[in-house]
Design an enzyme around this catalytic site. Structure first.
Site, PDB file in Angstrom:
ATOM      1  N   SER A 125       0.432  -1.085   0.204  1.00 45.00           N
ATOM      2  CA  SER A 125      -0.395   0.092  -0.112  1.00 45.00           C
ATOM      3  C   SER A 125       0.939   0.851  -0.112  1.00 45.00           C
ATOM      4  CB  SER A 125      -1.187  -0.243   1.373  1.00 45.00           C
ATOM      5  OG  SER A 125      -2.165   0.748   1.209  1.00 45.00           O
ATOM      6  N   ASP A 168      -9.328  -5.095  -5.184  1.00 48.29           N
ATOM      7  CA  ASP A 168      -8.870  -4.105  -4.429  1.00 48.29           C
ATOM      8  C   ASP A 168      -9.846  -3.101  -4.106  1.00 48.29           C
ATOM      9  OD1 ASP A 168      -7.535  -2.086  -2.447  1.00 48.29           O
ATOM     10  OD2 ASP A 168      -5.640  -3.137  -2.716  1.00 48.29           O
ATOM     11  N   HIS A 183      -7.413  -5.902  -0.674  1.00 51.72           N
ATOM     12  CA  HIS A 183      -6.034  -5.243  -0.334  1.00 51.72           C
ATOM     13  C   HIS A 183      -5.630  -5.722   0.899  1.00 51.72           C
ATOM     14  CE1 HIS A 183      -4.203  -1.626  -0.180  1.00 51.72           C
ATOM     15  NE2 HIS A 183      -3.641  -1.188   0.758  1.00 51.72           N
TER      16      HIS A 183
END
Length: 649
Positions: free
Chosen positions: A198, A304, A335
């Site tokens: 991320s 995601d 995610h």
């Protein structure tokens, strides 16, 4: 061609014969060079743990002195005593103190002297005994670093880049945050691999896009490639807040007290209109893909909805255009880190990747298939290259059917119109569940049941010509696989995984830093349909993707929506469907008005990356029974939610 010289592979029989003859006479040094795998031969318990503050050369907080960022280091002690230098694996993150890393939200801990005791995740536990140093960098404005968080801008990227410069002797490091005693990284050969999920992986993308020397590879997991696309889709807002909220969430208390000016720049530079500004240009790494010298091992969940898959698609395509060496894993999850959905295979693959890229071991990973794709929960396939070489952009066209709002999808241009009214209370799952029924909030277009599997691999585009009744309008387009299946439940809180109570161990442990982590399993759901790609836009951005204007009611406008990259097979017997609608609840914010839109079917189309191209579509849709009824009420995952506005855990 790759941007830097790769490892030579001996291929001729004559060379192999000579190599075999010489093997018996290899010196210890030569034997080490011939290795195919690093082994855990160094002590983790006695590893050197130290902190260095690296001068970034920037003064983000405006206090009159350049900012220093904290780099916590864990490295094996033995190589330095033996006169050997080691490569570095680095994770630069804003989360080490505010939010934690990994499925268990681990944070850094320290001893009384300020040396790191627990480094989150397994990287140090596993790789330090194998001859790597691990460096955990606190981004500027977080934890023990100076400066301000500027959310992917000059400060974020510069603070991580400065550490690579220090590792290669080009920047100054200090033994404390404010002292004058300098320290050099004499223990490393400067070869660095960056990794992270991320925001952490986003920093790896951004640093690679600077072309910094010494960065040999990056492993971005669910990472952002352009920050505008994290907040907007062609002017349509994806969240009800901007980067200032994100900065405030991760900044240290000290930074928060000194960074009001930076916060104001984030607010002023990210207007809620969705217009492109200089702030977004600075945070667009795709435009600098030509500078990338590092190899890239990219990992993303195809469902995601936090860091949406447009990010990996546009980054991957840009890297391909510039000949960057690359590898990709695509899962069915949301995610989620691959450590939590394919743990054993992930650790093994990452190990071999770093051995190849940082230690130079000829272990063959560069000759293996480029892509691993999760086709069903825990069932993976590979592709030699990705997308496959015979993938072709194929234009499919919607056409009116026998009922309003329920049309067909094929190669021939349609005629007429379809009309729908934006309903911000409904989402893509509501539309798909009743795709075979005429409802006022969407227009759906379906193929007949397929006679062969049909694979889409890459990014799609949907061009819509629509006439609104109001001065503002948002559009959504989604691709749907209509048919029964069992998928990872990406809309569940675990985004496709369930965390268990038992643990598995990966590397060496100490009292303060365990290498054992909670196991997981796939969380699945039986469904009647799967939304597998989606895209959005503000119709007011029809003429300029970077600037929206008010619409004239009653006037037709044409805009192209960029749909998320994916790799999906619509199986034989299923249908492929396209839905065009307004606000996709919880995935984009609604416009200021509630428009009715009339879609001109003759000027509307979908450009899809079909493996086999138009011929494959023709084969898959030939011989179908045209009398087959369209599906009515269907069950899928629950409506996706994106209340979490933090690109992290």
């Amino acid at each position: 061609m790759p941007k830097r010289t790769r490892f030579t592979i001996w291929r001729s029989l004559a060379t192999l014969a000579v190599a075999a003859l010489m093997a018996a006479f290899l010196t210890p040094v030569a034997a080490q060079a011939a290795r195919r795998e690093s082994r855990p031969v160094y002590s983790y318990a006695h590893a050197i743990r130290e902190a260095v503050w690296v001068d970034t050369g920037l003064d983000g907080d405006g206090d009159g002195r350049t900012d220093r960022v904290a780099a916590d280091i864990v490295r094996p002690a033995e190589p330095a005593r033996q006169g050997r230098k080691v490569p570095v694996i680095m994770d630069a993150s804003p989360y080490y103190s505010c939010c934690g890393r990994g499925n268990e939200s681990q944070k850094k801990t320290y001893d009384a002297s300020g040396r790191v005791v627990r480094m989150p995740l397994f990287y140090d536990n596993y790789f330090v005994p194998r001859g790597y140093a691990f460096v955990g960098v606190d981004l500027a404005g977080t934890n023990r670093s100076d400066g301000c968080v500027d959310v992917g801008g000059r400060s974020d990227i510069g603070s991580a880049k400065a550490v690579i410069d220090w590792l290669n002797g080009r920047a100054k490091g200090y033994t404390s945050r404010t002292g004058t005693t300098t320290v050099k990284a004499t223990w490393t050969n400067g070869k660095t691999g960056m990794i992270g999920k991320s925001w952490d992986g986003t920093i790896a993308n951004g640093v690679a896009a600077t072309g910094v020397k010494g960065l040999r590879t990056i492993v971005p997991i669910s990472a952002i490639s352009s920050w505008y696309d994290y907040y907007f889709a062609k002017g349509a807002p994806l969240y009800d807040s901007g980067p200032d909220w994100l900065s405030d969430a991760v900044e240290s208390a000290d930074a928060r007290a000194h960074c009001a000016a930076v916060q104001k720049k984030l607010v002023d530079g990210a207007p809620r209109t969705g217009d492109w500004t200089g702030l977004w240009t600075e945070r667009d790494y795709v435009k600098n893909a030509s500078k990338v010298k590092a190899s890239v091992f990219l990992v993303h969940g195809m469902q995601d909805l936090n860091v949406r898959t447009k990010h990996f698609g546009q980054w991957w395509d840009a890297l391909a255009r510039h000949g960057v060496e690359r590898k990709i894993w695509l899962s069915q999850t949301g995610h989620v880190d691959p450590f939590d959905y394919r743990r054993g295979a992930w650790v093994d693959t990452l190990h071999r990747w770093f051995d190849h890229e940082l230690l130079g071991y000829a272990n063959g990973i560069d000759r293996e298939p480029m892509a691993d794709i999760e086709r069903h929960p825990d069932q993976w396939v590979t592709s030699t290259v990705w997308p496959p070489r015979d993938t072709q952009g194929t234009t499919l066209r919607p056409a009116a059917g026998s009922r309003a709002g329920v049309g067909t999808l094929g190669l021939r241009r349609g005629q007429g119109t379809e009309t729908f009214t934006d309903n911000p209370a409904l989402s893509e799952t509501d539309w798909a569940a009743r795709i075979g029924t005429a409802t006022p909030e969407k227009a759906g277009f379906l193929t007949e049941p397929l006679t062969r599997d049909l694979r889409l691999s890459g990014s799609s585009k949907v061009t819509v010509t629509a006439t609104p009744t109001t001065s503002t309008a948002h559009l959504s387009a989604v691709l749907v696989d209509l048919g029964p299946g069992t998928i990872r439940d990406y809309a569940d809180d675990g985004e496709g995984i369930t965390t268990l109570t038992d643990r598995t161990c990966w590397g060496a442990s100490t009292t303060g830093d365990s290498a054992c982590f909670k196991a997981t399993k796939a969380r699945t759901k039986a469904v009647d349909y799967t939304v597998f790609s989606r895209g959005w836009a503000d119709l007011g951005n029809y003429a300029d993707t970077g600037k929206g204007v008010p619409l004239t009611p009653g006037k037709a406008y044409t805009i192209t929506l960029d749909l998320a990259a994916t790799d999906h097979v619509v199986p034989k017997g299923h249908r492929l469907a396209l839905i065009v609608a307004g606000t996709d609840k919880d995935l984009i914010d609604p416009p200021s008005t509630t428009p009715t839109l009339t879609v001109d079917l003759a000027r509307t189309s979908a450009r899809l990356p079909l493996v086999g191209g138009p011929a494959a579509f023709t084969r898959a849709t030939s011989g179908t029974a045209s009398t087959a009824p369209a599906p009515t009420s269907l069950e899928g995952v629950r409506s996706p939610r994106t209340s979490q506005r933090l690109p992290g855990n």
